[in-house]
Structures are given as structure tokens and as C-alpha cells.
Write a protein that holds these residues in place. Sequence first.
Motif, PDB file in Angstrom:
ATOM      1  N   SER A 113      38.528  54.625  20.800  1.00  0.00           N
ATOM      2  CA  SER A 113      37.638  54.694  21.956  1.00  0.00           C
ATOM      3  C   SER A 113      36.448  55.594  21.663  1.00  0.00           C
ATOM      4  O   SER A 113      35.659  55.906  22.541  1.00  0.00           O
ATOM      5  CB  SER A 113      38.416  55.248  23.171  1.00  0.00           C
ATOM      6  N   GLU A 114      36.326  56.025  20.413  1.00  0.00           N
ATOM      7  CA  GLU A 114      35.248  56.935  20.041  1.00  0.00           C
ATOM      8  C   GLU A 114      33.937  56.176  19.859  1.00  0.00           C
ATOM      9  O   GLU A 114      33.902  54.964  19.682  1.00  0.00           O
ATOM     10  CB  GLU A 114      35.606  57.652  18.726  1.00  0.00           C
ATOM     11  N   SER A 115      32.844  56.887  19.852  1.00  0.00           N
ATOM     12  CA  SER A 115      31.530  56.302  19.635  1.00  0.00           C
ATOM     13  C   SER A 115      31.456  55.664  18.252  1.00  0.00           C
ATOM     14  O   SER A 115      31.984  56.198  17.280  1.00  0.00           O
ATOM     15  CB  SER A 115      30.456  57.392  19.737  1.00  0.00           C
ATOM     16  N   PRO A 116      30.815  54.488  18.109  1.00  0.00           N
ATOM     17  CA  PRO A 116      30.715  53.816  16.813  1.00  0.00           C
ATOM     18  C   PRO A 116      29.673  54.442  15.906  1.00  0.00           C
ATOM     19  O   PRO A 116      29.338  53.888  14.870  1.00  0.00           O
ATOM     20  CB  PRO A 116      30.306  52.388  17.209  1.00  0.00           C
TER      21      PRO A 116
ATOM     22  N   ASP B 250      39.938  51.834   8.417  1.00  0.00           N
ATOM     23  CA  ASP B 250      40.732  51.034   9.360  1.00  0.00           C
ATOM     24  C   ASP B 250      40.066  50.948  10.727  1.00  0.00           C
ATOM     25  O   ASP B 250      40.718  50.666  11.741  1.00  0.00           O
ATOM     26  CB  ASP B 250      42.148  51.615   9.508  1.00  0.00           C
ATOM     27  N   GLY B 251      38.756  51.223  10.784  1.00  0.00           N
ATOM     28  CA  GLY B 251      38.041  51.159  12.041  1.00  0.00           C
ATOM     29  C   GLY B 251      38.307  52.320  12.975  1.00  0.00           C
ATOM     30  O   GLY B 251      37.936  52.280  14.147  1.00  0.00           O
ATOM     31  N   VAL B 252      38.947  53.367  12.468  1.00  0.00           N
ATOM     32  CA  VAL B 252      39.311  54.525  13.285  1.00  0.00           C
ATOM     33  C   VAL B 252      38.504  55.737  12.823  1.00  0.00           C
ATOM     34  O   VAL B 252      38.452  56.040  11.633  1.00  0.00           O
ATOM     35  CB  VAL B 252      40.816  54.831  13.163  1.00  0.00           C
ATOM     36  N   ASP B 253      37.899  56.446  13.749  1.00  0.00           N
ATOM     37  CA  ASP B 253      37.056  57.594  13.419  1.00  0.00           C
ATOM     38  C   ASP B 253      37.921  58.802  13.054  1.00  0.00           C
ATOM     39  O   ASP B 253      38.710  59.274  13.866  1.00  0.00           O
ATOM     40  CB  ASP B 253      36.173  57.932  14.612  1.00  0.00           C
TER      41      ASP B 253
END
Length: 223
Positions: free
Chosen positions: A50-53, A62-65
Motif C-alpha cells: 500500500s506504499e507509494s510507487p 517482488d513489487g514490495v517497498d
Amino acid sequence: MKRRSLPVAAALAATATLLLTACGGGDDKSSDGDKIAGAQQGSEKPKASSESPAAPAEDKPDGVDVSLPKDMNLVFDWDKPESENEAAAMADAANFFRAIYRGVDKRTTKDAAVAAYATGEGLNYAKTQIDAWIDGGWTATGTLRHYQATTRSTTNGNAVEVAFCADSGKFYGKEIKTAKVLKTEPSIEDFDYYKIIMVKFPTGTDLWQASQVFVETKAAKCQ
């Protein structure tokens, strides 16, 4: 006083994580017939970030910040294994630690990175670590170095043990309210030896999650 890199005593009390007995200078490899403790642990589905891109691509495996503040430096000084599975598990063991300190920085156990890179007792461990820093009113600053890493896999390849040393001699707690950095003189307490049981997330992706955390504190073999 200096805040330890991961408050192990609290984790052991809260999650019943096993404390490894010091092994001295002997070979720590197990025979081929040995099972990796905790390798049967199942995986939980990670939640979407849900973090800012806005984070750079290298900070979003893995698309995770898993990005951290500039003054919170986690160094992983180890060689990539030849095995593709072991290399992926090792990379995500590093992301597991980044996720913990991201939680410390963000003051929450509910960051997407924690859910992505931890499951079972590994998730309990991560939450306990983050909560200890939050309850103490600290964040972290400095350099935490990880080195002397080894890996070994289960026969079916669905679990990998990632073992390594950690040196927190230049990694400190910092009071949130005052920004005071808490330092002590270097000592054996700066050295820990970890064994992280990484399990493959059952989706055909390269995502691995920490399911068990074993810690040997005051690890002389890491000096």
C-alpha cells in the motif's frame, strides 16, 4: 545505552524462538540425512503493497517497498550461491531484515514488506522486534553488517536455511523524541549468528519467506 540491532531476549520470550548453543570453531554443516528445523512451516499469502510507487525499482523486489532511510544502512557482504533457489532464498532473507527495519522506521508491524517476507514464527519474530523498538521510543541509525553466509536446502527444495553473522558495532538506537544516538563501547555483544529458515511461497514465483529465526548471541565465531 546502545540499542541492540534486534532485541533477541524479547523475541525469545514472546515467540519461543530457539537459542542456538555456541559451536566454537568447528564445522557447522549437517549430514545429508539431517532435516532443517522448521522447514515444514507453511506460507501465508503476502499482501499487496500500500506504499507509494515512488520508490526506485531496486527498492521494490517482488513489487514490495523495502527502502530504508539514508542513515539506516543494512549491508549484506556475502556471495551469491550457485543454486538458483538458494540465491533467491538468501536475497529474501536480506529483504526480511530490511522489512523489519522498515517497520521500525515506519513505526508499524503492518507494513507490506513484513507480510511479504515473513510467515509463521518468522512473522511473530519480526513483529516482536518492531514492537520492542516502538515501545522503547527508538529508531535505528548506522551500519548493520551481515557476512559469512552459508546456505543449505531440503531435499524437495522448498526450504533453505540461510546462516550468517551480524555485526551491530556501528548500528545504534536513536531516541525518537530527542534524536539522541545511544552508543556504547564495542564488545562481544555486537556479534550475533543467525539461522533463518526460508520457505518458498507456493505460487511459482521467486518469493521466499522467513518461517523460523534461530539466534546465537555474543557469537565469538563472528568476531
